[in-house]
Design an enzyme around this catalytic site. Structure first.
Site, short mmCIF file in Angstrom:
data_model
loop_
_atom_site.label_atom_id
_atom_site.label_comp_id
_atom_site.label_asym_id
_atom_site.label_seq_id
_atom_site.Cartn_x
_atom_site.Cartn_y
_atom_site.Cartn_z
N TYR A 36 40.41 26.39 0.51
CA TYR A 36 41.10 25.28 1.18
C TYR A 36 41.10 24.08 0.24
O TYR A 36 40.10 23.82 -0.44
CB TYR A 36 40.36 24.91 2.47
CG TYR A 36 40.86 23.61 3.09
CD1 TYR A 36 41.86 23.62 4.05
CD2 TYR A 36 40.34 22.37 2.69
CE1 TYR A 36 42.34 22.45 4.60
CE2 TYR A 36 40.83 21.19 3.23
CZ TYR A 36 41.82 21.23 4.19
OH TYR A 36 42.29 20.06 4.72
N GLU A 41 48.09 19.21 2.04
CA GLU A 41 47.07 20.17 2.46
C GLU A 41 47.55 21.57 2.09
O GLU A 41 48.63 21.98 2.52
CB GLU A 41 46.81 20.09 3.95
CG GLU A 41 45.72 21.04 4.43
CD GLU A 41 45.44 20.92 5.92
OE1 GLU A 41 44.31 20.60 6.30
OE2 GLU A 41 46.39 21.14 6.70
#
Lengths: 292, 403
Positions: free
Chosen positions: B125, B213
């Site tokens: 991530y 993101e």
């Protein structure tokens, strides 16, 4: 009897000759604020509203001895205007401009850490010390002189609080609108510190809203260092998560951003928190009686 | 401003970030052509069909009309048409959408990047955003990729790392290396990750983004590091210097009433309650919503009419609120400063007469400059408008009309 600005402050207006600058500068002068001149690059040497116009803040400071500046420069040029003011030795910089890109404010915040200047805002209504100086866009007549300091992220909600405080028989030492952007120069805690150290301020109204952790930080500082009664309110208990509510910084991202979470921390730190914004003035008055 | 995955990936690619390649399509036939193009570009024979909506959780989400998921693997070109057909034109419901879901107008046909090879693929991530506490940008990352990062933060906060960028010097090499080391990488994948981090940060800065993101960032079976998804939000205040990005706005993703409001210079957010409100100033608007709740109602909207609430704006705002048939009452709360209350009152009276059939009770609270004159104007108008001066009075009136 006040913080940041008073009747002896020498104030210049950046973006002096623009529509906003002209309108609000004349309102400030009418209020009795000591406006000593203004800055509009390229218009130096002219007169505007019977005050001298300068090309640079540096020139304005040299000639007038200005120590406070209020900025009405458009968003694309406002970050530069703030740094110019600090570089020229201005001590208190009030930036009214709304919509400055965050990327522009990151280096400003960094620069101000080592500069001998305090920034209020951006995206704020400014500062007012009743009967002394109005360095902002607020309606001056609401603010009657007294002993309550107000710090708030919002414009009209500040007027609301000031009006209630006055109607409850109290008055205001200074009201500071710190602004609703994600990056601002002066935090809630720093404004509270100024009021706690001001001998003429006897009580404080602290108004926040959803988003960020300014109120929580201020509350923790008050718990450790506070010596005056504080009434608090957080707007946006009913605001949905993930939506920006008008102010760029007013958005619930996580659990700690919510009004509920902030109010709880504030209560835990000894602040008298009101759930209804209609109760701010009365609650302050009751606290002042208890502490009298 | 949010943009779609395929748009975010195009920005990433422009800044040299390695991405899962794909081509966007509007209909099943185009989807097949897109798949052929992806095959030409990448050699991939399997394809991932990804619904393009502004909401997360698409993979687990369900298209109401067909029962299809929002992200589906097509194991062959012959499967692409029917899979795309099952997604396009349907309403995708995910845990981030409302119950009625979001209409899917486009699908991204992407290469399959989970092909077998010398090493196991791994998911990470990574996001870039501004830390409001410090006023600096941070790169947030975790070896726990491909899942809900909030769940990771809750269960295993020690697996979330942050790298703060000093604005004076920018992102440094040692920081990018620390990220790659913390993700457990070595050799070629390590080198690729360092490059990835620098390119991602450049994309974030170069586009005036509020957030990038990437979840997941994938280490492929042949040690490439690529962005498989992209969730990008751009700072609206900076769009004036990014005309190309401003054009990426997809208004079909936004509430039509909110889009209309923006055009009229009003700041409006649609909510689910039964009491509409019209206020000047964002803080006071939120406070007014809170008052509505405390008076026994639920706010139907957030509406900031701004600092220059003239008669025309007041009327537009009324019309906007009245479009919502859940509204049982309207509270107007204006604190007049530079705006004179009697002018706003006149605006309310005019709007009332112009609109004609307002069947819900209206409470008008005007305070500040010329408040008393304003109250008189409303009281003398003969309209079914309740007037108030103090905020408390307004709150009590809301309670009254809801009872």
């Amino acid at each position: 009897m006040s913080v940041l600005v008073n009747k002896n402050s020498k104030i210049i207006v950046q973006g002096f000759t623009g529509t906003e600058g002209t309108f609000h500068a004349s309102q400030m002068i009418e209020y009795g604020t000591n406006v000593v001149g203004g800055v509009t690059p390229g218009k130096g040497g002219q007169n505007h509203l019977d005050k001298p116009v300068f090309n640079t803040v540096e020139d304005a400071v040299k000639v007038t001895g200005a120590d406070v500046s209020i900025i009405f420069v458009p968003p694309a040029f406002a970050a530069d205007a703030i740094i110019e003011a600090a570089d020229a030795g201005i001590k208190v910089i009030v930036c009214i401009t709304e919509g400055i890109p965050v990327k522009d404010m990151i280096p400003v915040k960094e620069y101000l850490k080592s500069a001998n200047a305090r920034l209020i805002g951006p995206n704020c209504p400014g500062i007012i010390t009743p009967d002394g100086a109005k360095v902002g866009i607020m309606p001056g007549f609401i603010f009657k002189s007294g002993k309550i300091g107000i710090v708030s992220k919002s414009g009209t909600l500040t007027y609301e609080a000031a009006d209630q405080v006055v109607k409850a028989g109290l008055g205001i030492s200074t009201a500071i609108g710190i602004g609703g952007d994600p990056i601002i120069g002066t935090t809630t805690q720093e404004a509270i510190e100024l009021f706690m150290n001001d001998p003429e301020t006897e009580g404080i109204v602290m108004i926040g809203e959803i988003g960020g952790n300014l109120e929580a930080n201020a509350a923790k500082w008050i718990k450790a260092n506070g010596n005056k009664p504080v009434v608090g309110f957080i707007a946006g208990e009913t605001a949905p998560a993930g939506r920006t509510m008008g102010h760029a910084g007013a958005i619930v991202g996580g659990e700690e951003d919510t009004a509920k979470a902030k109010k709880k921390i504030m209560r835990d730190c000894g602040i008298t928190v009101v759930d209804s914004p209609a109760d701010i003035g009365q609650t302050m008055a009751e606290l002042m009686k208890v502490n009298a | 401003m949010n943009i779609h995955e395929y748009q975010g990936k195009s920005l990433l690619k422009k800044y040299g970030v390695a991405i899962q390649e794909g081509v966007v399509a509007d209909n099943p036939e185009q989807a097949v052509e897109a798949a052929k193009e992806v095959n030409r570009l990448t050699g991939s024979e399997w394809f991932v069909v990804k619904a393009q909506i502004h909401a997360g959780g698409r993979g687990k989400g369900i298209v109401t009309e067909t029962g299809s998921h929002g992200v589906v693997l097509a194991k062959g070109l012959d499967k692409v048409h029917d899979i795309a057909k099952g997604i396009l034109g349907g309403h995708l419901v995910t845990k981030q959408t409302k119950a009625e879901g979001k209409l899917v107008n486009k699908v991204l046909i992407a290469q399959d990047v989970y092909y077998p090879g010398e090493v196991q693929p791994e998911e990470f991530y990574m996001s870039v955003l501004m830390n409001r506490e410090t006023g600096r940008n941070i790169i947030m990352y975790s070896p726990e990729g491909g899942m809900d990062i909030e769940a990771v933060a809750e269960k295993t906060p020690e697996l979330i790392f942050k790298e703060e960028i000093d604005p004076k010097i920018g992102l440094q090499g040692f920081q990018a290396r620390r990220i790659a080391f913390n993700l457990g990488l070595s050799g070629e994948a390590f080198k690729q990750m360092v490059k990835f981090v620098f390119a991602l940060y450049a994309a974030y800065e170069g586009t005036d983004a509020a957030m990038f993101e990437i979840n997941p960032v994938l280490k492929t079976s042949d040690n490439k590091i690529i962005a498989v998804d992209s969730k990008v939000s751009i700072d609206e205040s900076a769009l004036f210097r990014h005309k190309d990005i401003a054009e990426m706005r997809d208004i079909s993703e936004e509430d039509p009433v909110e889009v209309e409001a923006k055009k009229a210079g009003l700041n409006y957010v649609n909510l689910d309650g039964n009491v509409g409100c019209m206020v000047n100033g964002a803080g006071l608007a939120m406070a007014t919503m809170d008052i509505i709740k405390l008076s026994g109602g639920e706010p139907a909207n957030f509406l900031d009419v701004g600092g220059t609430a003239d008669a025309e704006r007041v009327e537009k705002a009324f019309r906007m609120i009245l479009k919502d048939d859940k509204v049982e009452a309207i509270l107007v709360n204006i604190f007049g400063g530079i705006v004179r209350c009697d002018r706003v009152a006149q605006g309310v009276v005019d709007a009332y007469k112009n609109i004609g059939d307002i069947n819900v009770p209206i409470i008008v609270r005007l305070q500040g400059t010329n408040a008393e004159e304003a109250k008189k104007l409303i009281d003398d108008s003969g309209l079914k408008v309740h007037s108030a001066v103090l905020l408390k009075e307004a709150a009590d009136k809301v309670k009254e009309v809801l009872a």
